[in-house]
Write an enzyme that holds these catalytic residues in place. Structure first.
Site, PDB file in Angstrom:
ATOM      1  NE  ARG A  33      39.714  16.874   5.971  1.00  0.00           N
ATOM      2  CZ  ARG A  33      39.427  15.832   6.486  1.00  0.00           C
ATOM      3  NH1 ARG A  33      40.248  14.661   6.897  1.00  0.00           N
ATOM      4  NH2 ARG A  33      38.189  15.667   6.714  1.00  0.00           N
ATOM      5  CG  HIS A  63      41.928   9.857   3.914  1.00  0.00           C
ATOM      6  ND1 HIS A  63      41.910  10.865   3.292  1.00  0.00           N
ATOM      7  CD2 HIS A  63      41.406   9.777   4.950  1.00  0.00           C
ATOM      8  CE1 HIS A  63      40.917  11.942   4.421  1.00  0.00           C
ATOM      9  NE2 HIS A  63      40.942  11.112   5.265  1.00  0.00           N
TER      10      HIS A  63
END
Length: 328
Positions: free
Chosen positions: A234, A295
């Site tokens: 994250r 991502h």
């Protein structure tokens, strides 16, 4: 069951359709779930959301008012979910924590190998007819010490891969796993020890209040000079401004990122016609020893199929009045 899918990327819809096989009435929307797009869920009993969607208390309350009773997060991370608010409302929440740990772990290794062998620079030089090797001296993984921060499903797979490369493994986790100690010789240590000894550090811890900017000036300053830092977990676990300072000083030798704390509103969309307004992101891109992807660690055919199957299984269970797997 009527289902509204937010943040529905075009490439994932065929996987969801195949897994669903017509069992549920699914409506796809490319828009993120926000307080402005909540009305799109009108008439749906369940919604499915992604990592960039807003699941704050006001949005959850609006979902409930529109008749939504079930929410499935198509991801492992749930840091954007106000779970106490969901529970107060009576919303049933679930996520998909282990759809493909191999996809993420392999992507971390891809970033690591590309950095270790300067593959981005090598490709750029070759395409410019420059075949010099002077600036392409890399390093081998064999014999390196790797610290894995967060040794869950993904961290365990990464440990297995790097064990195969001949790395010494350190781990930091709230729940040490004796099987990993025995199988790979992984040694659990505290974070300062991990930072001091590791040549390579890979972040896989969830984003919580306790891990927000966990790697800031203090821990980055404890890294071995020239260390490699990878983050495929994250974005908020790494203080990007602190990372830039460590890169500028040379304390941080290489940085590989698949996530970025300012990625919301940036990743998953085409901005080729837009000016880049994020100065921090722009600064990262100026460093040759930084390699970033947007991502995409989860983006394999196998992972997308597994995510879709898990999502539909949750809708099946809820439609039958049963609890879904991995309810929150």
């Amino acid at each position: 069951m009527n289902v509204t899918v937010f943040s529905a990327l075009a490439f994932e819809q065929p996987f969801l359709d195949q897994a669903n096989a017509g069992r549920h009435a699914v409506q796809y929307y490319a828009q993120c779930l926000t307080d402005q797009t909540v009305p799109l869920a009108q008439g749906a009993a369940a919604v499915s959301v992604f990592g960039s969607d807003d699941l704050s208390a006001p949005v959850l309350a609006q979902l409930w008012a529109h008749g939504v009773r079930y929410v499935l997060v198509r991801a492992a991370g749930t840091d954007q979910v106000d779970l106490p608010a969901a529970h107060r409302l009576g919303l049933r929440m679930a996520h998909v924590p282990d759809y493909s740990p191999h996809a993420i772990a392999e992507h971390a290794v891809a970033l690591l190998l590309a950095l270790a062998r300067h593959l981005r620079r090598a490709d750029q030089q070759l395409r410019a007819n420059d075949f010099r090797l002077d600036k392409l001296i890399g390093f081998e993984l064999r014999g390196k010490t790797v610290g894995i921060v967060g040794v869950g499903h993904i961290g365990a797979v990464l440990a297995g891969i790097l064990h195969g490369f001949g790395c010494r493994l350190l781990g930091q986790d709230l729940r040490p796993d004796d099987a990993l100690r025995q199988r790979y010789g992984l040694e659990y240590v505290d974070l300062p020890t991990l930072c001091a000894q590791a040549d390579i550090v890979s972040l896989h811890t969830p984003l919580t209040a306790a891990t927000q900017h966990l790697f800031g000036d203090e821990l980055l300053g404890q890294l071995k000079p020239g260390a490699v830092l990878l983050n495929t977990g994250r974005g908020g676990v790494l203080d990007t401004a602190a990372a830039l300072r460590a890169l500028a000083s040379g304390q941080l030798g290489y940085l590989g990122l698949d996530v970025y704390e300012g990625e919301q509103g940036l990743f998953f969309a085409d901005h080729t016609r837009d000016p880049l307004r994020d100065a921090t992101f722009a600064k990262l891109l100026t460093y040759d020893n930084v390699l970033m992807t947007a991502h995409q660690g989860y983006l394999t055919r196998e992972a997308l199929a597994s995510l879709a199957a898990a999502a539909v299984a949750a809708f099946d269970a809820w439609g039958q009045g049963q609890p879904a797997a991995h309810e929150l």
